[in-house]
Structures are given as C-alpha cells and as structure tokens.
Design an enzyme around this catalytic site. Structure first.
Site, mmCIF file in Angstrom:
data_model
loop_
_atom_site.group_PDB
_atom_site.id
_atom_site.type_symbol
_atom_site.label_atom_id
_atom_site.label_comp_id
_atom_site.label_asym_id
_atom_site.label_seq_id
_atom_site.Cartn_x
_atom_site.Cartn_y
_atom_site.Cartn_z
ATOM 1 N N ASN A 243 0.829 -1.209 0.000
ATOM 2 C CA ASN A 243 0.000 0.000 0.000
ATOM 3 C C ASN A 243 0.861 1.257 0.000
ATOM 4 O OD1 ASN A 243 0.608 -0.867 2.631
ATOM 5 N ND2 ASN A 243 -1.192 0.076 3.532
ATOM 6 N N VAL A 244 0.360 2.263 -0.686
ATOM 7 C CA VAL A 244 1.043 3.548 -0.823
ATOM 8 C C VAL A 244 0.021 4.641 -0.505
ATOM 9 C CG1 VAL A 244 2.308 5.077 -2.382
ATOM 10 C CG2 VAL A 244 2.574 2.599 -2.598
ATOM 11 N N CYS B 150 -4.179 0.822 -2.352
ATOM 12 C CA CYS B 150 -4.055 -0.418 -1.582
ATOM 13 C C CYS B 150 -2.956 -1.289 -2.200
ATOM 14 C CB CYS B 150 -5.375 -1.186 -1.593
ATOM 15 S SG CYS B 150 -6.623 -0.559 -0.450
ATOM 16 N N GLU C 54 -3.177 -4.130 -3.319
ATOM 17 C CA GLU C 54 -3.703 -4.842 -4.484
ATOM 18 C C GLU C 54 -3.576 -4.007 -5.752
ATOM 19 O OE1 GLU C 54 -5.037 -4.513 -1.545
ATOM 20 O OE2 GLU C 54 -5.985 -6.369 -0.861
ATOM 21 N N CYS D 127 -9.880 -5.583 1.042
ATOM 22 C CA CYS D 127 -11.052 -4.723 1.227
ATOM 23 C C CYS D 127 -12.026 -4.927 0.064
ATOM 24 C CB CYS D 127 -10.625 -3.258 1.339
ATOM 25 S SG CYS D 127 -10.092 -2.511 -0.209
ATOM 26 N N CYS E 72 -10.949 -3.744 -3.365
ATOM 27 C CA CYS E 72 -9.896 -4.567 -3.968
ATOM 28 C C CYS E 72 -10.399 -5.939 -4.384
ATOM 29 C CB CYS E 72 -8.707 -4.645 -3.027
ATOM 30 S SG CYS E 72 -7.845 -3.055 -2.973
HETATM 31 N N1 THU Z 1 -5.241 -1.696 2.696
HETATM 32 C C1 THU Z 1 -4.708 -2.388 1.662
HETATM 33 O O1 THU Z 1 -3.626 -2.076 1.167
HETATM 34 N N2 THU Z 1 -5.404 -3.440 1.159
HETATM 35 C C2 THU Z 1 -6.570 -3.898 1.688
HETATM 36 O O2 THU Z 1 -7.182 -4.785 1.120
HETATM 37 C C3 THU Z 1 -7.038 -3.355 2.964
HETATM 38 C C4 THU Z 1 -6.520 -2.007 3.301
HETATM 39 C C5 THU Z 1 -4.503 -0.538 3.219
HETATM 40 C C6 THU Z 1 -5.093 0.804 2.869
HETATM 41 C C7 THU Z 1 -4.523 1.677 3.935
HETATM 42 O O3 THU Z 1 -3.247 2.140 3.513
HETATM 43 C C8 THU Z 1 -4.328 0.757 5.131
HETATM 44 O O4 THU Z 1 -4.434 -0.568 4.619
HETATM 45 C C9 THU Z 1 -5.350 0.958 6.229
HETATM 46 O O5 THU Z 1 -6.643 0.887 5.734
#
Ligand code: THU
Length: 136
Positions: free
Chosen positions: A48-49, A59, A61, A92, A95
C-alpha cells in the site's frame, strides 16, 4: 488454467510479507503486502502507498494488479495479503472488485478461515461479462 500451476503458498506468503517492508503508510501506520500467482507461473505483488489526500491511497492490491498488467497480463490463480505482523487479512471490498477482473477459473484466496474459492469472497461479482451481455 488454475490447475496447470501448483500453488506454493509459503512462497506467496513470504513475498507478501516482504512487500510490507515497502509500504508507504505515514497516515495509518498499517502496512499491507499482497502477492499472487499468475497462470503462467509468475508471481506479482504489491504494497500500500498512502497519500496526504487520504482517499487517494493505493491499496497493496493496486500495485499487484499494476504489476500484473505491465509484466504481461494473465489470470490470477492464487492470492494472499498480510498485515505488518505477517498475518493473513482479507482484501477490502474495493480490492475484491479490482482482483475480480483478473480472476482465472479456480482462483483461490488464502483467508484467516482457510483457502477459499474466489466466489466465496465475492459472490456473484460484477465483471466484464456483465458489460458484454448488453453490448450491441
Ligand atoms: N489496505 C490495503 O492495502 N489493502 C486492503 O485490502 C485493505 C486495506 C490498506 C489501505 C490503507 O493504507 C491501510 O491498509 C489501512 O486501511
């Protein structure tokens, strides 16, 4: 095809955990790493960025799907994502939709409740075929 390549879950988990180390998470402090096996045998991954415009956050993904496209496309065979502790988490909702577009037949996801067919985590998912159905 999904059963043409065997899934090395330990390798996928290791890659997802490695990716948490690349996450840019100054706002949530919640690194996520994701990794997937593609039907031609290659592995794609992402982290995630986050962004000062919170809603613009990418995210893990997103990076994974971007790598999938830029390295030749293909269909996803197996997927896992993890948190900073290395524990398996669920993708999430947004994603799940993102991944659905690239899900191959037999796509499997590792979840805290075990390995599940993709249809179990996104039942009746909306996809390209829904657009095709009404295309003139
Ligand atoms: N996040 C993801 O990268 N993928 C997911 O499927 C769930 C959430 C990240 C987004 C954010 O940077 C952090 O998790 C907290 O929500």
């Amino acid at each position: 095809m999904a059963d043409a390549v065997s899934v090395d879950w330990e390798a996928l988990l290791a890659e997802a955990r490695r990716m948490t180390g690349h996450a840019y998470v100054p706002y949530s402090g919640y690194p996520v790493g994701a990794a997937a096996l593609v039907d031609d045998g290659r592995t794609v991954s992402g982290c995630n960025v986050e962004n000062a415009g919170y809603g613009v956050t990418l995210c893990a993904e997103c990076g994974l799907v971007s790598e999938l496209a830029k390295t030749g496309g293909g269909s996803l065979v197996a997927f896992v994502c993890v948190n900073k502790a290395g524990d398996v988490i669920m993708p999430c909702g947004r994603c799940r939709q993102l991944l659905h577009e690239h899900a191959g037949a037999g796509f499997v996801i590792r979840t805290p409740q075990g390995d599940l067919p993709w249809e179990d985590v996104l039942p009746q998912g909306f996809g390209p075929q829904d657009l095709e159905r009404v295309r003139p």
